[in-house]
Structure formats: C-alpha cells, structure tokens
Design a protein around this motif. Structure first.
Motif, PDB file in Angstrom:
ATOM      1  N   PRO A  56       4.198  12.482   2.642  1.00 18.35           N
ATOM      2  CA  PRO A  56       4.439  11.376   1.713  1.00 18.35           C
ATOM      3  C   PRO A  56       5.260  10.239   2.308  1.00 18.35           C
ATOM      4  O   PRO A  56       5.040   9.076   1.967  1.00 18.35           O
ATOM      5  CB  PRO A  56       5.199  12.046   0.561  1.00 18.35           C
ATOM      6  CG  PRO A  56       4.826  13.488   0.635  1.00 18.35           C
ATOM      7  CD  PRO A  56       4.640  13.786   2.076  1.00 18.35           C
ATOM      8  N   LEU A  57       6.199  10.555   3.202  1.00 20.22           N
ATOM      9  CA  LEU A  57       7.027   9.503   3.784  1.00 20.22           C
ATOM     10  C   LEU A  57       6.218   8.611   4.713  1.00 20.22           C
ATOM     11  O   LEU A  57       6.276   7.383   4.625  1.00 20.22           O
ATOM     12  CB  LEU A  57       8.209  10.124   4.534  1.00 20.22           C
ATOM     13  CG  LEU A  57       9.316  10.707   3.660  1.00 20.22           C
ATOM     14  CD1 LEU A  57      10.290  11.503   4.499  1.00 20.22           C
ATOM     15  CD2 LEU A  57      10.037   9.601   2.898  1.00 20.22           C
ATOM     16  N   SER A  58       5.445   9.203   5.612  1.00 20.04           N
ATOM     17  CA  SER A  58       4.660   8.392   6.547  1.00 20.04           C
ATOM     18  C   SER A  58       3.593   7.598   5.816  1.00 20.04           C
ATOM     19  O   SER A  58       3.249   6.477   6.229  1.00 20.04           O
ATOM     20  CB  SER A  58       4.027   9.271   7.627  1.00 20.04           C
ATOM     21  OG  SER A  58       3.165  10.246   7.063  1.00 20.04           O
ATOM     22  N   GLN A  86       2.779  17.290  -2.759  1.00 17.78           N
ATOM     23  CA  GLN A  86       3.856  17.782  -1.919  1.00 17.78           C
ATOM     24  C   GLN A  86       5.060  16.858  -2.001  1.00 17.78           C
ATOM     25  O   GLN A  86       4.990  15.737  -2.510  1.00 17.78           O
ATOM     26  CB  GLN A  86       3.405  17.907  -0.463  1.00 17.78           C
ATOM     27  CG  GLN A  86       2.894  16.606   0.141  1.00 17.78           C
ATOM     28  CD  GLN A  86       2.339  16.813   1.542  1.00 17.78           C
ATOM     29  OE1 GLN A  86       3.092  16.913   2.505  1.00 17.78           O
ATOM     30  NE2 GLN A  86       1.000  16.902   1.642  1.00 17.78           N
ATOM     31  N   ALA A  87       6.178  17.339  -1.476  1.00 16.74           N
ATOM     32  CA  ALA A  87       7.413  16.559  -1.398  1.00 16.74           C
ATOM     33  C   ALA A  87       8.038  16.800  -0.030  1.00 16.74           C
ATOM     34  O   ALA A  87       7.794  17.820   0.627  1.00 16.74           O
ATOM     35  CB  ALA A  87       8.374  16.951  -2.513  1.00 16.74           C
ATOM     36  N   PRO A 128      19.078   9.201   5.275  1.00 18.41           N
ATOM     37  CA  PRO A 128      18.304  10.108   4.433  1.00 18.41           C
ATOM     38  C   PRO A 128      16.982   9.483   3.982  1.00 18.41           C
ATOM     39  O   PRO A 128      16.839   8.260   3.948  1.00 18.41           O
ATOM     40  CB  PRO A 128      19.226  10.326   3.235  1.00 18.41           C
ATOM     41  CG  PRO A 128      19.931   8.993   3.100  1.00 18.41           C
ATOM     42  CD  PRO A 128      20.057   8.423   4.506  1.00 18.41           C
ATOM     43  N   ALA A 129      16.020  10.300   3.618  1.00 20.46           N
ATOM     44  CA  ALA A 129      14.755   9.811   3.061  1.00 20.46           C
ATOM     45  C   ALA A 129      14.113  10.927   2.253  1.00 20.46           C
ATOM     46  O   ALA A 129      14.234  12.103   2.599  1.00 20.46           O
ATOM     47  CB  ALA A 129      13.810   9.346   4.169  1.00 20.46           C
ATOM     48  N   ILE A 130      13.406  10.561   1.189  1.00 15.24           N
ATOM     49  CA  ILE A 130      12.689  11.527   0.373  1.00 15.24           C
ATOM     50  C   ILE A 130      11.358  10.921  -0.058  1.00 15.24           C
ATOM     51  O   ILE A 130      11.283   9.711  -0.334  1.00 15.24           O
ATOM     52  CB  ILE A 130      13.518  11.961  -0.859  1.00 15.24           C
ATOM     53  CG1 ILE A 130      12.816  13.089  -1.610  1.00 15.24           C
ATOM     54  CG2 ILE A 130      13.837  10.778  -1.763  1.00 15.24           C
ATOM     55  CD1 ILE A 130      13.681  13.731  -2.676  1.00 15.24           C
ATOM     56  N   GLY A 131      10.302  11.724  -0.077  1.00 20.35           N
ATOM     57  CA  GLY A 131       8.986  11.241  -0.483  1.00 20.35           C
ATOM     58  C   GLY A 131       8.228  12.289  -1.270  1.00 20.35           C
ATOM     59  O   GLY A 131       8.551  13.484  -1.213  1.00 20.35           O
ATOM     60  N   TRP A 132       7.206  11.856  -2.018  1.00 18.51           N
ATOM     61  CA  TRP A 132       6.435  12.767  -2.866  1.00 18.51           C
ATOM     62  C   TRP A 132       5.040  12.202  -3.107  1.00 18.51           C
ATOM     63  O   TRP A 132       4.803  10.998  -2.952  1.00 18.51           O
ATOM     64  CB  TRP A 132       7.138  12.962  -4.218  1.00 18.51           C
ATOM     65  CG  TRP A 132       7.179  11.701  -5.024  1.00 18.51           C
ATOM     66  CD1 TRP A 132       6.265  11.272  -5.943  1.00 18.51           C
ATOM     67  CD2 TRP A 132       8.163  10.662  -4.945  1.00 18.51           C
ATOM     68  NE1 TRP A 132       6.628  10.047  -6.455  1.00 18.51           N
ATOM     69  CE2 TRP A 132       7.793   9.647  -5.855  1.00 18.51           C
ATOM     70  CE3 TRP A 132       9.340  10.491  -4.209  1.00 18.51           C
ATOM     71  CZ2 TRP A 132       8.546   8.489  -6.036  1.00 18.51           C
ATOM     72  CZ3 TRP A 132      10.087   9.332  -4.393  1.00 18.51           C
ATOM     73  CH2 TRP A 132       9.689   8.357  -5.305  1.00 18.51           C
ATOM     74  N   VAL A 133       4.109  13.067  -3.508  1.00 23.06           N
ATOM     75  CA  VAL A 133       2.779  12.656  -3.925  1.00 23.06           C
ATOM     76  C   VAL A 133       2.265  13.694  -4.911  1.00 23.06           C
ATOM     77  O   VAL A 133       2.500  14.896  -4.754  1.00 23.06           O
ATOM     78  CB  VAL A 133       1.829  12.519  -2.714  1.00 23.06           C
ATOM     79  CG1 VAL A 133       1.682  13.834  -1.960  1.00 23.06           C
ATOM     80  CG2 VAL A 133       0.466  12.002  -3.150  1.00 23.06           C
ATOM     81  N   ALA A 134       1.564  13.218  -5.955  1.00 25.40           N
ATOM     82  CA  ALA A 134       1.046  14.098  -6.998  1.00 25.40           C
ATOM     83  C   ALA A 134      -0.146  13.418  -7.663  1.00 25.40           C
ATOM     84  O   ALA A 134      -0.332  12.201  -7.549  1.00 25.40           O
ATOM     85  CB  ALA A 134       2.134  14.394  -8.041  1.00 25.40           C
ATOM     86  N   PRO A 135      -0.987  14.180  -8.369  1.00 30.54           N
ATOM     87  CA  PRO A 135      -2.111  13.563  -9.078  1.00 30.54           C
ATOM     88  C   PRO A 135      -1.631  12.529 -10.083  1.00 30.54           C
ATOM     89  O   PRO A 135      -0.551  12.659 -10.676  1.00 30.54           O
ATOM     90  CB  PRO A 135      -2.773  14.754  -9.780  1.00 30.54           C
ATOM     91  CG  PRO A 135      -2.362  15.939  -8.993  1.00 30.54           C
ATOM     92  CD  PRO A 135      -0.978  15.650  -8.502  1.00 30.54           C
ATOM     93  N   ALA A 136      -2.458  11.501 -10.298  1.00 31.91           N
ATOM     94  CA  ALA A 136      -2.087  10.411 -11.199  1.00 31.91           C
ATOM     95  C   ALA A 136      -2.899  10.483 -12.482  1.00 31.91           C
ATOM     96  O   ALA A 136      -3.294  11.552 -12.935  1.00 31.91           O
ATOM     97  CB  ALA A 136      -2.259   9.067 -10.490  1.00 31.91           C
ATOM     98  N   PHE A 137      -3.217   9.335 -13.030  1.00 25.25           N
ATOM     99  CA  PHE A 137      -3.755   9.214 -14.385  1.00 25.25           C
ATOM    100  C   PHE A 137      -5.263   9.401 -14.471  1.00 25.25           C
ATOM    101  O   PHE A 137      -5.814   9.453 -15.554  1.00 25.25           O
ATOM    102  CB  PHE A 137      -3.396   7.831 -14.936  1.00 25.25           C
ATOM    103  CG  PHE A 137      -3.524   6.733 -13.916  1.00 25.25           C
ATOM    104  CD1 PHE A 137      -4.745   6.199 -13.572  1.00 25.25           C
ATOM    105  CD2 PHE A 137      -2.386   6.264 -13.279  1.00 25.25           C
ATOM    106  CE1 PHE A 137      -4.844   5.205 -12.622  1.00 25.25           C
ATOM    107  CE2 PHE A 137      -2.482   5.255 -12.326  1.00 25.25           C
ATOM    108  CZ  PHE A 137      -3.705   4.718 -11.992  1.00 25.25           C
ATOM    109  N   ALA A 138      -5.968   9.490 -13.351  1.00 30.33           N
ATOM    110  CA  ALA A 138      -7.427   9.626 -13.384  1.00 30.33           C
ATOM    111  C   ALA A 138      -7.887  10.357 -12.137  1.00 30.33           C
ATOM    112  O   ALA A 138      -7.145  10.504 -11.163  1.00 30.33           O
ATOM    113  CB  ALA A 138      -8.097   8.251 -13.488  1.00 30.33           C
TER     114      ALA A 138
END
Length: 439
Positions: A52-54, A69-70, A100-110
């Motif tokens: 997610p960060l890259s 993922q996160a 520091p850095a934090i990132g994430w990705v998850a399913p959205a609205f469609a």
C-alpha cells in the motif's frame, strides 16, 4: 565580512530544509521511496508497486492489483552534512531522524474498486551549525554565526483505484499535507559598545552585537495536491506505469519575529509578523517492469521534478524597510532522476532486492553560496532489502540505503564570510523495518 550574503541568501535554503526533504535518500529534498519495499527497489516502483505504501505514494493505480492489506514502516535516517562558509569546514550537529509511515488497501464501494492510502512524515529535519570566527580586519574582536532550521512534513494520501480489466488499472490520490517550520540565521560580532561616559569621554566595553533573521517560533502550514496514475500489464512479463503529481500548494507559514536585519547594507525588518510560502513541485514519472522469469523482477523508472517552479527563490513577507517582502535567491534547476531496482523470489517465504538511483544535481556550483544550509546535492545511491513471509498473513521487510557523498564548491569570493571558497557536502544512510499484514 559579507554579512549581507550569509543572512540573505542562506536563509531561504534553511527554510526549505527537511521536507519529505530532505529525508531518506533524496532527489533534491524528496524521498526516493516510501516504505521499505520501495527503498529496497531504489524507488523504481511506478510500474511495480507491491504494497500500500509504494502504491499510494508512487502510483495509486497499483492498489487495484493488491489484496486487502496494511503496512507499517519505521526508519532511521542519517544525513551527514558539512559546509565551508569561507572560514573552514564545519559539520551539522543534527544527524539522526526517525521516519514513520503507514499504508492500507481494502475493497471500496463497487466491484473492481478499492480504497487505500498512506500517511507518512519526518520527525523533524534541519541543520544546526555554529561557526566561530577569529579576529580579522572586518571583525577585530571576532564573533560567531548560528544557523538553525527545523521542518516537519506530514502527508496523508487517501486513494481510490479502479481495475478496468485484468490488464489495466487507473487510480488517484488526494495529497493532504502539513508542514511546520522554524529557523534562525544570525551573526554575532564582538564590538565596542558605549556603556556610559567619563571624564575623558564615552566609556566603551566589548560586547556581543547580534543581527540577522530569527524566525524560530514554530509555524504550521497546510497544503493540498493530487496524484494520478495508470498501470497496464502488457502481458505476464511486461508492465507499464505512469504518474503525474500536481504541485502541493501550501498556505503561508507565519512567524512572530523581533527586529530583523539582512546586513549593514541590506533591508531591516521591524518587529511583527513575517510569512513565506514553500510549495511542493509537480512531477512526472514513467516506469517499465519486466519479469524474465516468474520469480525475477526488473523495474526501471524515469522522473522529472519541477524544482525551478518552487525553489528558484524564497520570498519572506513582512514589515521590511524596503517594502512588503524580500526575495532570497536559491536558483534550483529542474531535476531528472533514473532508478533501477530488481527483486528475486528465493523461495516461498524469502524475497531479496536491490537497486540504484541517479539524480541530476539541482544546485550548480555557481549557486553553492546560496544553498550552504541546504546541501541537497547527493546524486548516487545504492539500496538492498529483503522480505520474509512469516505465515498467517504476516510479512517483514527490511531495507538499507547508502547515498554516496557529493560536494559542490562555489567560486572564490562568494562565501558568506572568509576568504575560502564556499562548499557543501552531503552523504546519507538509512535503515528501515516494515511490518505488513494481508487480511
């Protein structure tokens, strides 16, 4: 003693120090990569985002091809800076920072839409120089110069991506940023000062007399910009990537300052409010990723960064004797950057990677004297890294970066004070650790 030069042309560079600048291996003051996968690949991730960060920071379209993922990254950054202000080489006393850095990705609205993003920042970058000056014809009793700067930069990048089909994805990030800056650039001279009168006339005593700019009250500024990206898988071996990042336009930083002076022949400022803008430049990146065999990845990337639009000069507004503002020239050029990274899957749980990056120097030798407090002159960096897949969705990623020392030297006679030619030297090291979890 060229007081006006050190106090007028160096301060703008001090203000610019640090940023998402001056941290990690830097292209100008921009990070080569966010997160330890990107660092290990030497920033060559526009066509090969892998976490997610890259993706959120380099090419948001890559989020569409990631599983939910996160990731959390923590990094120790060690820039080593030296300068010659004309009276011998000195070093900065602030050389270790945390990132520091934090990132994430998850399913959205469609269907085929995902939501992700990242947040990263520096813990405070800057320089801390103290230059003692011996007695000389211009300063019979000697003196000293102090140069301090600190800027904290944080950015949040909420992102969306759409997987158009199995080969094509597009994405966009909203870059919401905040910066805090403070700096001091003063010159203190020991000089006779009248302290009274006696039978034979005025009574004098040698005392310190300080002049210069002192805007050391911390100030926050807020900005916004956007990133647009596309990722296209030509086939199982070749992937193309491209991004455009708009400028991040900031509100002004403001300082409540006392009396200011840009030297005996320069403008003076009354006590009051001073302000200045420091925007982040627009840039374009193109990337190509190739897998000669399924377990081997080679990624190359080229970038153009529009430093000239934001770092040609720094304007400080305030109650100046000559008008409402003064301009401090820095004369940065636009920058071209080339990155190459490679990764090899040793087995099902271990990946190893390495890379190299080259960036043209945005500061010319002729402008060394204007940028002694911000020596963003490094050009060549190598990186290594690895990822271990620990099971149950957990993975650990490490990266090390070394930026080779580079020195620029200006013409004799352009140093702020002293007969020697001005110079600036910078080298950098960093080590980071990242924890990831696949949901």
């Amino acid at each position: 003693m060229k007081k006006s030069r050190i106090l007028s042309v160096a301060v703008g560079a001090a203000v610019a120090l640090g940023f998402s600048a001056g941290a990690l291996a830097t292209d100008g003051y921009q990070l080569i990569g966010i997160g330890q996968y990107a660092v290990g690949m030497a920033g060559a991730v526009v066509a090969a985002p892998d976490d997610p960060l890259s993706a959120a920071m380099s090419n948001p379209a890559g989020l569409a091809f990631l599983t939910p993922q996160a990731a959390f990254s923590a990094e120790i950054f060690n820039p080593v800076r030296k300068t010659n202000l004309g009276n011998g080489e000195i070093g900065s006393h602030s050389n270790v920072y945390g990132i520091p850095a934090i990132g994430w990705v998850a399913p959205a609205f469609a269907k085929n839409w995902v939501f992700g993003g990242g947040v990263y920042g520096t813990s405070g970058l800057g320089v801390n120089y103290l230059q003692n000056l011996s007695s000389n014809p211009q300063m019979p009793y000697g003196g000293y110069a102090q140069a301090y700067s600190s800027i904290t930069f944080m950015q949040m990048a909420p992102s969306v991506a759409w997987k158009v089909n199995d080969r094509l994805a597009v994405g966009a990030s909203l870059n919401i940023a905040a910066e805090q800056g403070s700096f001091q650039q003063t010159l203190t001279e020991y000089a006779p000062v009248i302290v009274g009168s006696g039978p034979n006339g005025p009574v004098t005593q040698v005392a310190p007399v300080t002049g210069g700019l002192n805007l050391s009250t911390p100030s926050w500024a807020y900005g916004v910009g956007a990133t647009f990206g596309v990722l296209y898988k030509v086939n199982d071996m070749v992937t193309l990537g491209a991004t455009y990042k708009s400028p991040v336009m900031f509100t002004p930083m403001t300082w409540q300052g006392g009396a200011q002076s840009l030297g005996q022949n320069g403008p003076f400022g009354a006590p009051g409010q001073y302000s200045g803008h420091l925007n982040y430049p627009q840039q374009v990146a193109l990337g190509l990723a190739i897998r000669p065999i399924p377990q081997w990845l080679i990624s190359v990337e080229g970038q153009w960064i529009n430093w000239r639009a934001t770092m040609n000069s720094f304007t400080i507004y305030g109650p100046w004797s000559t008008g409402s503002y003064v301009q401090l020239p820095m004369h940065w050029s636009n920058q071209w950057v080339a990155n190459i990274g490679t990764q090899y899957d040793v087995n099902n749980w271990l990946q190893v990677r390495g890379g190299y990056t080259y960036g043209s120097n945005p500061i010319s030798n002729a402008n060394t004297g204007n940028n002694l407090l911000f020596p963003a002159v490094v050009q060549n960096a190598i990186t290594v890294g690895a990822t271990q897949k620990l099971g149950m969705g957990w993975k650990l990623t490490e990266a090390y970066m070394h930026e080779f020392a580079n020195t620029i030297t200006g013409p004799v006679g352009t140093a702020p004070f002293g007969p020697q030619a001005p110079s600036a030297t910078l080298s950098e090291n960093s080590f980071g650790l990242q924890v990831g979890y696949d949901f």
